[in-house]
Design a protein around this motif. Sequence first.
Motif, PDB file in Angstrom:
ATOM      1  N   UNK A 189     -58.587 -25.526   0.753  1.00 45.62           N
ATOM      2  CA  UNK A 189     -59.835 -25.156   1.418  1.00 45.62           C
ATOM      3  C   UNK A 189     -59.558 -24.770   2.868  1.00 45.62           C
ATOM      4  N   UNK A 190     -60.125 -23.641   3.282  1.00 44.47           N
ATOM      5  CA  UNK A 190     -60.152 -23.219   4.677  1.00 44.47           C
ATOM      6  C   UNK A 190     -61.598 -23.255   5.138  1.00 44.47           C
ATOM      7  N   UNK A 191     -61.867 -23.942   6.251  1.00 49.99           N
ATOM      8  CA  UNK A 191     -63.238 -24.091   6.742  1.00 49.99           C
ATOM      9  C   UNK A 191     -63.440 -23.269   8.005  1.00 49.99           C
ATOM     10  N   UNK A 192     -64.475 -22.446   8.023  1.00 49.95           N
ATOM     11  CA  UNK A 192     -64.903 -21.705   9.207  1.00 49.95           C
ATOM     12  C   UNK A 192     -66.288 -22.215   9.578  1.00 49.95           C
ATOM     13  N   UNK A 193     -66.446 -22.736  10.798  1.00 44.85           N
ATOM     14  CA  UNK A 193     -67.707 -23.381  11.156  1.00 44.85           C
ATOM     15  C   UNK A 193     -67.921 -23.336  12.653  1.00 44.85           C
ATOM     16  N   UNK A 194     -69.195 -23.437  13.032  1.00 44.20           N
ATOM     17  CA  UNK A 194     -69.536 -23.535  14.462  1.00 44.20           C
ATOM     18  C   UNK A 194     -69.137 -24.877  15.031  1.00 44.20           C
ATOM     19  N   UNK A 195     -69.281 -25.932  14.223  1.00 43.81           N
ATOM     20  CA  UNK A 195     -69.044 -27.296  14.693  1.00 43.81           C
ATOM     21  C   UNK A 195     -68.177 -28.047  13.690  1.00 43.81           C
ATOM     22  N   UNK A 196     -67.528 -29.076  14.179  1.00 41.33           N
ATOM     23  CA  UNK A 196     -66.791 -29.968  13.297  1.00 41.33           C
ATOM     24  C   UNK A 196     -67.791 -30.837  12.549  1.00 41.33           C
ATOM     25  N   UNK A 197     -67.725 -30.834  11.218  1.00 46.54           N
ATOM     26  CA  UNK A 197     -68.618 -31.647  10.399  1.00 46.54           C
ATOM     27  C   UNK A 197     -67.886 -32.933  10.027  1.00 46.54           C
ATOM     28  N   UNK A 198     -68.224 -34.023  10.722  1.00 47.15           N
ATOM     29  CA  UNK A 198     -67.502 -35.272  10.503  1.00 47.15           C
ATOM     30  C   UNK A 198     -67.911 -35.947   9.202  1.00 47.15           C
ATOM     31  N   UNK A 199     -69.031 -35.514   8.611  1.00 41.56           N
ATOM     32  CA  UNK A 199     -69.517 -36.138   7.376  1.00 41.56           C
ATOM     33  C   UNK A 199     -69.078 -35.396   6.120  1.00 41.56           C
ATOM     34  N   UNK A 200     -68.384 -34.290   6.264  1.00 40.61           N
ATOM     35  CA  UNK A 200     -68.136 -33.429   5.116  1.00 40.61           C
ATOM     36  C   UNK A 200     -67.250 -34.097   4.069  1.00 40.61           C
ATOM     37  N   UNK A 201     -67.647 -34.008   2.794  1.00 44.55           N
ATOM     38  CA  UNK A 201     -66.801 -34.521   1.714  1.00 44.55           C
ATOM     39  C   UNK A 201     -65.740 -33.515   1.280  1.00 44.55           C
TER      40      UNK A 201
END
Length: 541
Positions: free
Chosen positions: A288-300
Motif C-alpha cells: 500500500x502507498x498512501x497519499x494524504x493531506x494529513x497523517x491518519x494515526x487511526x488508520x487500519x
Amino acid sequence: MPSVVEVLVEGFKEAGTPLIVGIPGDETLEMIEAARQQDVRFILMKQETAGAMLAATWGEITGSPGVCVSTRAPGAANMVLGVTHAFMDRCPLIAITDQFGAHAYANGLRQRLDQQALYTPITKWHSAIDASAVHQQLRRAVRTSVSGIPGPVQIDLPADQRLREAGPRPHNAPLMPSLIATPPEPGAMKAPLTMLSQAGRPILLVGAGVFWDRASAELLALAERLGAPVMTTPKAKGAITEDHRLSAGCLFGGLMERQLIERADLIVTVGLDTAELQPIAWPYSTPVLSLSRVVDVDSPIPSNHEIIGDLKFTLAAVSDAIPEGSQWGEVEVKRYRALMAAATNLPCTGLSPQRIFEVARAIMPRNTIATCDVGASRLFSVPSWPVYGPRDYLVSNGIATMGFSVPAAMAARLAYPDRPVIAFTGDGSFMMAIAELHTCVRENLPFIILVQDNGALGVMSLKQELKGLPRIGTQLGGIAWDHLAQAFGADCALVDNENNLADALHLARHSTRTTLIVARMDPAGYIEQYKAMLLAQRTTH
C-alpha cells in the motif's frame, strides 16, 4: 465599537457564510437582529439536529464554515447528533449555543448544563465568548473548523457577553487561512515513486480528502497516466466521473469488490479517511502507498510508504515523475462492472429499488446534486446513481445517521440556487426530518424529495429476516403522504411503477415548488443484493 453579536455576524459573512440556521433562544435573538441589519439570512429550522446538518453540509459544499444556533440546555443537547455528523463526516461548522451569564449559572440548576463538556468529544475546539477577546475567538473558530481535517467547533454565547462592546480587532487579521501549498520534496518521494513505477497493476482507492484539496482533476490525470482502476468511498463519489472508463464504482468493504482489488499488485490510497471505512480488519496483503493531506494515526491500513501534503500538488508531482503505466484498468473495470450489475439487478414484480435510481438518473440533468439517507437508500443509490462531479452526491457516511438527506438538500439549494437538487430517502429516514418540509416551503427552497416507501425500516427488517427473527418493531406504513404534503404546502405524487415515476419526475424537475414523490417499491431483491455488496462486513463479527 460593535457589540459581540455584531462582530460574530460580520465575521461569518467575511468567512463566506451569509446565513445562520437553527432555533433561537434568549441569547440569540439579538444575533438574529444583527444578521438582518447586515443582510445575513436567518433560517428558522424545526429541529436543532436538522439545522446542524444543514449548516455542516453548507460547510462541506463551500469550504466556508456553516453556522448553526440553539438555545441553551435542551436545544444544545438536541443539536448533538448534527454536530457529531459534522465531526465524523469532516464538515467545517461553527455551532453556537446560548448560555446563562456567570451570575445566573451560579445561582440555580434549571437548564444549567455544562455544554462545553457535552461537546468536547465531538468538536475540534470549544470556547465561551468573552467580549474582550471575541475577535481572537472568532478567528480561531473559523480557522480551526477549516484547517487540517475539517470539523466542528462549539461556542457558548453567555447572556452577559452578547451585547457588550467587543474588544479591538488585532491588526485586522483575516479570518480564513490563506495557505500556499508546495510540491513535496523530491528526496522524500524517491521510495514511493519507485514503488509506483514498478507496479504493473496499481489500483486507486479514493476518499473525501481529494475534495478537501480540490484535487479531482489531478486525481483523474494520475489515473489516466497509470491506466489504473479507481474506486471511491461513497463520500467521494464524483471524484472521478462515474462514466469514465477507469471508474469502478464504490468501495463498500464487501466481498464483491475483492474480485477487483485482489487482482492489483499495488494499492494506492488517495485522501482515504479512516471514518469512511467499515470497522473491519484490512483484508488485503497487497503493498500500500498512501497519499494524504494529513497523517491518519487511526488508520487500519498498513501503508508501506506515505506522501503527506496538499493532494493537488502531490498528485500532480507524482504524475509528472512516473512513466506511463500498463493501462490494465479499462478491461478490469468492464469485467467488474458486469459482475456488479449481475449481482444487483435482480428481477422483481413491482418497482425495484435500483430502478428507482436508474429512472431518476435518466431524467434528472447531469449536474443534479443528490443527497441520500443511509439504509436501503444509500445501498442502492451508490451503484445505481452515477455521479459526474465533485460534491454532487452528499451522504452521511462517518456517523451514517438517518434524517440527513432533506437538510442536506436544503444546503445544496442554498449553495447552488440554479442547479437541480434531489433528496433520496426512505420512509423511516424521512419521518425523522419531515418537519423540515415546512421549512423548505416557507423559505422557498424547492427541490425534489423522493421517498422509497417499503412500509418498514428496510435494512433492519432485512437483517431480522437474515437472522431468522420475526419482523417486529421495524414496520411502518399507513402514512397518508399526499395529505402530509398538502398540510405543509408541498406538491405530492404517489407512484408504484416506472412510467408513473418518470412522469412525476418530469413534472417535478420543471416545477418551482417543493415536490414529494413517494415510490411504493417491491423489496423482493433486498437480501441477495445486500449479500452481494455488504456480506463481508458481517463475516468478521
